[in-house]
Enzyme design. Structure first.
Site, PDB file in Angstrom:
ATOM      1  N   THR A 257      12.943 105.366  57.777  1.00 27.14           N
ATOM      2  CA  THR A 257      13.594 104.416  58.694  1.00 27.14           C
ATOM      3  C   THR A 257      15.040 104.156  58.295  1.00 27.14           C
ATOM      4  OG1 THR A 257      12.798 102.531  57.379  1.00 27.14           O
ATOM      5  CG2 THR A 257      11.437 103.227  59.241  1.00 27.14           C
TER       6      THR A 257
ATOM      7  N   LEU B 195       6.951 109.736  40.647  1.00 22.06           N
ATOM      8  CA  LEU B 195       8.392 109.964  40.445  1.00 22.06           C
ATOM      9  C   LEU B 195       8.674 110.017  38.943  1.00 22.06           C
ATOM     10  CD1 LEU B 195      11.318 109.957  41.593  1.00 22.06           C
ATOM     11  CD2 LEU B 195      11.211 107.456  41.598  1.00 22.06           C
TER      12      LEU B 195
ATOM     13  N   TYR C  61       1.514  95.936  57.562  1.00 21.01           N
ATOM     14  CA  TYR C  61       2.678  95.478  56.787  1.00 21.01           C
ATOM     15  C   TYR C  61       2.297  94.312  55.884  1.00 21.01           C
ATOM     16  CZ  TYR C  61       7.558  93.888  56.061  1.00 21.01           C
ATOM     17  OH  TYR C  61       8.770  93.509  55.529  1.00 21.01           O
TER      18      TYR C  61
ATOM     19  N   THR D 299      16.425  88.696  57.470  1.00 20.66           N
ATOM     20  CA  THR D 299      17.779  88.948  56.991  1.00 20.66           C
ATOM     21  C   THR D 299      18.486  89.870  57.979  1.00 20.66           C
ATOM     22  OG1 THR D 299      17.041  88.644  54.716  1.00 20.66           O
ATOM     23  CG2 THR D 299      19.068  89.908  55.024  1.00 20.66           C
TER      24      THR D 299
HETATM   25  P1  NAD Z   1      14.898  99.441  56.276  1.00 15.79           P
HETATM   26  O1  NAD Z   1      13.869 100.080  57.145  1.00 15.79           O
HETATM   27  O2  NAD Z   1      16.308  99.442  56.729  1.00 15.79           O
HETATM   28  O3  NAD Z   1      14.861 100.079  54.821  1.00 15.79           O
HETATM   29  C1  NAD Z   1      13.674 100.532  54.225  1.00 15.79           C
HETATM   30  C2  NAD Z   1      13.974 101.870  53.546  1.00 15.79           C
HETATM   31  O4  NAD Z   1      12.788 102.355  52.894  1.00 15.79           O
HETATM   32  C3  NAD Z   1      14.402 102.971  54.528  1.00 15.79           C
HETATM   33  O5  NAD Z   1      15.612 103.563  54.094  1.00 15.79           O
HETATM   34  C4  NAD Z   1      13.244 103.954  54.513  1.00 15.79           C
HETATM   35  O6  NAD Z   1      13.642 105.279  54.800  1.00 15.79           O
HETATM   36  C5  NAD Z   1      12.713 103.770  53.104  1.00 15.79           C
HETATM   37  N1  NAD Z   1      11.334 104.197  52.917  1.00 15.79           N
HETATM   38  C6  NAD Z   1      10.255 103.863  53.669  1.00 15.79           C
HETATM   39  N2  NAD Z   1       9.155 104.475  53.189  1.00 15.79           N
HETATM   40  C7  NAD Z   1       9.548 105.194  52.095  1.00 15.79           C
HETATM   41  C8  NAD Z   1       8.872 106.043  51.168  1.00 15.79           C
HETATM   42  N3  NAD Z   1       7.551 106.276  51.255  1.00 15.79           N
HETATM   43  N4  NAD Z   1       9.590 106.620  50.178  1.00 15.79           N
HETATM   44  C9  NAD Z   1      10.916 106.410  50.066  1.00 15.79           C
HETATM   45  N5  NAD Z   1      11.618 105.622  50.918  1.00 15.79           N
HETATM   46  C10 NAD Z   1      10.926 105.023  51.929  1.00 15.79           C
HETATM   47  O7  NAD Z   1      14.399  97.941  56.009  1.00 15.79           O
HETATM   48  P2  NAD Z   1      15.161  96.719  55.323  1.00 15.79           P
HETATM   49  O8  NAD Z   1      15.323  95.665  56.333  1.00 15.79           O
HETATM   50  O9  NAD Z   1      16.339  97.187  54.566  1.00 15.79           O
HETATM   51  O10 NAD Z   1      14.031  96.227  54.308  1.00 15.79           O
HETATM   52  C11 NAD Z   1      14.076  96.560  52.921  1.00 15.79           C
HETATM   53  C12 NAD Z   1      12.921  95.890  52.200  1.00 15.79           C
HETATM   54  O11 NAD Z   1      13.022  94.481  52.319  1.00 15.79           O
HETATM   55  C13 NAD Z   1      11.547  96.292  52.731  1.00 15.79           C
HETATM   56  O12 NAD Z   1      10.653  96.449  51.657  1.00 15.79           O
HETATM   57  C14 NAD Z   1      11.149  95.102  53.588  1.00 15.79           C
HETATM   58  O13 NAD Z   1       9.756  94.956  53.648  1.00 15.79           O
HETATM   59  C15 NAD Z   1      11.819  93.959  52.845  1.00 15.79           C
HETATM   60  N6  NAD Z   1      12.096  92.833  53.773  1.00 15.79           N
HETATM   61  C16 NAD Z   1      13.114  92.908  54.673  1.00 15.79           C
HETATM   62  C17 NAD Z   1      13.341  91.839  55.539  1.00 15.79           C
HETATM   63  C18 NAD Z   1      14.486  91.832  56.546  1.00 15.79           C
HETATM   64  O14 NAD Z   1      14.629  90.846  57.276  1.00 15.79           O
HETATM   65  N7  NAD Z   1      15.322  92.843  56.621  1.00 15.79           N
HETATM   66  C19 NAD Z   1      12.500  90.725  55.511  1.00 15.79           C
HETATM   67  C20 NAD Z   1      11.442  90.715  54.605  1.00 15.79           C
HETATM   68  C21 NAD Z   1      11.260  91.771  53.729  1.00 15.79           C
END
Ligand code: NAD
Ligand code: UDP
Length: 317
Positions: free
Chosen positions: A35, A61, A145, A175
């Site tokens: 993503t 890894l 999730y 965020t």
């Molecule tokens: P995002 O989708 O932009 O980033 C997630 C990243 O993880 C992506 O680059 C994706 O390619 C990578 N990824 C997914 N599965 C993977 C795998 N198996 N191996 C390697 N890489 C993998 O999302 P974000 O908004 O940047 O969120 C980042 C983290 O923060 C997540 O864990 C999310 O659950 C947590 N989070 C975000 C929010 C928010 O509001 N943005 C809120 C709560 C929690």
């Protein structure tokens, strides 16, 4: 410090890379680009402190040389994304978390988990404190999730208890900011995109559900403070300024100069009705609180979508 970060090509991960590099650390960013996008990291291509590895963290890894810290941000995060990739989401929260905890254990490194306010589900307690155990539907569409993150938290605590690993758990609330994907379905990019295109803004349900939006630089600052703290139990990181989705839509229309036109769609199943973090713990333990007001953060985000993302989206149309 020499740090390994999963999810580095994502929205929050790429900003956290910027901050850690600016603080003088070395970062190995790991991502399978499910993503995320390399566009979020292209400005770091020639940075001497940064390296990128395309890898799916559900596979083990190995990293040569010392590792001082492992930061686990990899996971689809937008409801649209995790509904599209439910099994990948469960796996990255379970096998992915285990693999990265193992990496941290082998190197004697500290470990930070990016968890989520979704651990509280559709909360019956308001605002949400870390002591609340949540109201999660374990078999609903969002369960891939919510339960993945709850499992990830449990696994992180098990590694701390069994091996004495120095772990931290951030429960991140909504965020937003530059580098979100324009089409990831989350409310911030969706409303901005619609408003900039002069399209009606799609409100799910009657728009009375609430969220509290934190600008990404504030969140990143909280994550950095947390990863150097001794707190092992979860800590909420988010902005406690709560508003309804309808108020948020009006705000985006005002700031973009769009005519406020709304189109109502059905509310998704199990969509949390109210969400607002109690950040007393982060304030007390980390001396942290958000500083960027919503309108200022939204102006920066709108500007980003006007210049970068829209130009990119048009090129691909
Ligand atoms: P995002 O989708 O932009 O980033 C997630 C990243 O993880 C992506 O680059 C994706 O390619 C990578 N990824 C997914 N599965 C993977 C795998 N198996 N191996 C390697 N890489 C993998 O999302 P974000 O908004 O940047 O969120 C980042 C983290 O923060 C997540 O864990 C999310 O659950 C947590 N989070 C975000 C929010 C928010 O509001 N943005 C809120 C709560 C929690
Ligand atoms: N939402 C909306 N219109 C959209 C996208 C989302 O009304 O086009 C609502 C959604 O139903 C939820 C809130 O906005 O109540 C936040 O949704 P988002 O997908 O950003 O994240 P969530 O907080 O649900 O994880």
């Amino acid at each position: 410090m020499r740090l390994v970060m999963s999810g580095a090509a994502g929205f929050i991960g790429s900003h956290l890379c910027d901050r850690l590099l600016a603080d003088g650390h070395f970062v190995l960013g790991v991502d399978n680009l499910l993503t995320g996008s390399l566009r979020n990291l292209e400005h770091l291509a020639s940075h001497p402190g940064f390296a990128f590895l395309r890898h799916d963290v559900t596979q083990p890894l190995q990293v040569d040389g010392p590792v001082d810290g492992v930061l686990h941000l990899a996971s689809p995060a937008s409801p649209k994304d995790y509904l599209q990739y439910p099994i990948e989401t469960l796996e990255v929260g379970s096998a992915g978390t285990r693999n990265l905890l193992e990496l941290a254990r082998r190197h004697g490194a500290r470990f930070l988990l990016a968890s989520t306010s979704e651990c509280y589900g559709d909360p019956l307690e308001h605002p949400q404190r870390e002591s609340y155990w949540g109201n999660v539907n374990p078999v609903g569409p969002r369960s891939c999730y919510d339960e993945a993150k709850r499992f990830a938290e449990a696994m992180t605590m098990a590694y701390h208890r069994k091996y004495g690993l120095r772990t931290n758990i951030a429960r991140i609330f909504n965020t937003y900011g530059p580098r979100m994907q324009l089409d990831d379905g989350r409310v911030v990019p969706s409303f901005i995109d619609q408003a900039l295109r002069g399209k009606p803004v799609t409100i799910y349900g009657d728009g009375s559900q609430t969220r509290s939006f934190c600008y990404v630089s504030d969140l990143v600052d909280g994550l950095v403070r947390l990863m150097f703290s001794d707190e092992r139990y979860p800590v909420n990181l988010g902005n406690p300024a709560e508003m309804t989705i309808r108020e948020f839509a009006e705000c985006v229309c005002r700031l973009t100069g769009a005519k406020p036109e709304f189109e109502h769609h059905p509310l998704p199943e199990d969509d949390p009705q109210r969400r607002r973090p109690d950040i007393t713990k982060a304030r007390t333990l980390l001396g942290w609180e958000p500083r960027v007001p919503l309108e200022e953060g939204l102006r920066l985000t709108i500007e980003y979508f006007r210049s970068h993302a829209r130009a990119g989206a048009d090129r691909f149309c």
